[in-house]
Design an enzyme around this catalytic site. Structure first.
Site, mmCIF file in Angstrom:
data_model
loop_
_atom_site.group_PDB
_atom_site.id
_atom_site.type_symbol
_atom_site.label_atom_id
_atom_site.label_comp_id
_atom_site.label_asym_id
_atom_site.label_seq_id
_atom_site.Cartn_x
_atom_site.Cartn_y
_atom_site.Cartn_z
ATOM 1 N N SER A 110 0.805 -1.222 0.000
ATOM 2 C CA SER A 110 0.000 0.000 0.000
ATOM 3 C C SER A 110 0.834 1.266 0.000
ATOM 4 C CB SER A 110 -0.943 -0.002 1.214
ATOM 5 O OG SER A 110 -1.813 -1.103 1.163
ATOM 6 N N LYS B 272 -7.678 -6.858 11.128
ATOM 7 C CA LYS B 272 -8.912 -6.569 10.381
ATOM 8 C C LYS B 272 -10.178 -6.800 11.205
ATOM 9 C CE LYS B 272 -6.957 -7.286 5.798
ATOM 10 N NZ LYS B 272 -7.149 -7.826 4.459
ATOM 11 N N GLY C 6 -7.505 -21.028 5.867
ATOM 12 C CA GLY C 6 -7.376 -19.972 6.873
ATOM 13 C C GLY C 6 -8.710 -19.413 7.292
ATOM 14 N N GLY D 293 -8.839 -16.206 9.226
ATOM 15 C CA GLY D 293 -8.628 -14.849 9.733
ATOM 16 C C GLY D 293 -9.522 -13.824 9.067
ATOM 17 N N GLY D 294 -9.224 -12.537 9.315
ATOM 18 C CA GLY D 294 -10.048 -11.452 8.795
ATOM 19 C C GLY D 294 -10.179 -11.447 7.285
ATOM 20 N N LEU E 143 -3.755 -14.944 -1.749
ATOM 21 C CA LEU E 143 -3.780 -13.536 -1.364
ATOM 22 C C LEU E 143 -2.375 -12.960 -1.220
ATOM 23 C CD1 LEU E 143 -6.785 -14.307 -0.745
ATOM 24 C CD2 LEU E 143 -6.684 -12.638 1.106
ATOM 25 N N TYR F 223 1.176 -11.792 -2.413
ATOM 26 C CA TYR F 223 1.637 -11.229 -3.693
ATOM 27 C C TYR F 223 3.159 -11.088 -3.750
ATOM 28 C CZ TYR F 223 1.951 -7.087 -0.790
ATOM 29 O OH TYR F 223 2.269 -6.217 0.228
#
Length: 246
Positions: free
Chosen positions: A16, A64, A124, A126-127, A204, A206
């Protein structure tokens, strides 16, 4: 200069920060974007009170879900998902949570989905997995979770997963950070000999571009996709949301 940033833990690798820095410089926008590396979510309160020029956040692993009690409200989608990856701060200092992961995931998988991708496994719990589950429901794709331990809502553990089971689930999504740089030799412990050319593997992660999870899928003929496009789509969606509060 207005400040935006990413909340997470051990996030020096962050996509980001580089993405938005490039965007703001290219378009000559009066914003900065920085990493807020929190060792515990409780540090978020101090971050907010000490920095009054912050106008929004992204949120990543592992906060998250943990961030939600610190927010004043959630939009409808984030409330349904139960996880937040985008926060706006209005002129009154009120914090509102959104989830753009679901948008990013849907946009990035659409070119790969085929009619036989009717059942999926989410690796998984998680969030990030919650946004994946929300999207799969919207697409009418049945799914089950895979986790290290059996509990309510988790049908399979990594130990109980077999090649025969994989034959029935042709869409497999890794929502865990396993395989992220520098641990590139790691991968989710699934029976890769059950992967075929009818499978689609989505990661997810990268960094690296092609994780071991994806490499093993590709070697068996599966279609593969990493999480970069998902990140780009969710980032642009977050930017649109922030612009409604500036």
């Amino acid at each position: 200069m207005n400040r935006l940033g990413l909340i997470g833990k051990d996030i020096s690798y962050s996509f980001s920060r580089g993405y938005f820095k490039t965007k703001f410089e290219a378009q000559n926008l009066p914003f900065t974007y920085e990493n807020f590396d929190l060792q515990h979510i409780s540090e978020f309160k101090q971050l907010i009170t000490q920095n009054n020029k912050i106008v929004g956040f992204n949120v990543t692993i592992p906060y998250k879900e943990d961030i939600i009690p610190y927010l004043d409200s959630l939009n409808k989608k984030a409330k349904k998902i139960g996880a937040v990856n985008t926060i706006t701060i209005d002129k009154n200092g009120k914090l509102k949570g959104y989830n753009t992961d679901c948008y990013g995931f849907k946009k990035s998988i659409q070119p790969f989905l085929k009619p036989h991708h009717k059942k999926a496994l989410i690796l998984g719990t998680g969030g990030a997995s919650k946004a994946i589950a929300y999207t799969l429901k919207k697409l009418n794709i049945k799914f089950e979770y895979v986790s290290r331990a059996k509990r309510k809502g988790v049908k399979f553990t990594y130990e109980t997963l077999t090649s025969e089971i994989l034959n029935d689930y042709t869409f497999i999504i890794n929502s865990t950070p396993v395989g992220t740089y520098p641990n590139i030799e790691e991968c989710p412990n699934i029976p890769y000999d059950g992967i075929t050319k009818k499978h689609f593997l989505f990661d997810l992660v990268y960094n690296p571009d092609e994780t071991k999870f994806l490499k093993l899928g590709k070697s068996n003929g599966a279609d593969i996709c990493n999480g970069l496009k998902m990140l780009e789509f969710q980032a642009e969606k977050a930017w649109k949301i922030w612009n409604t509060t500036f």
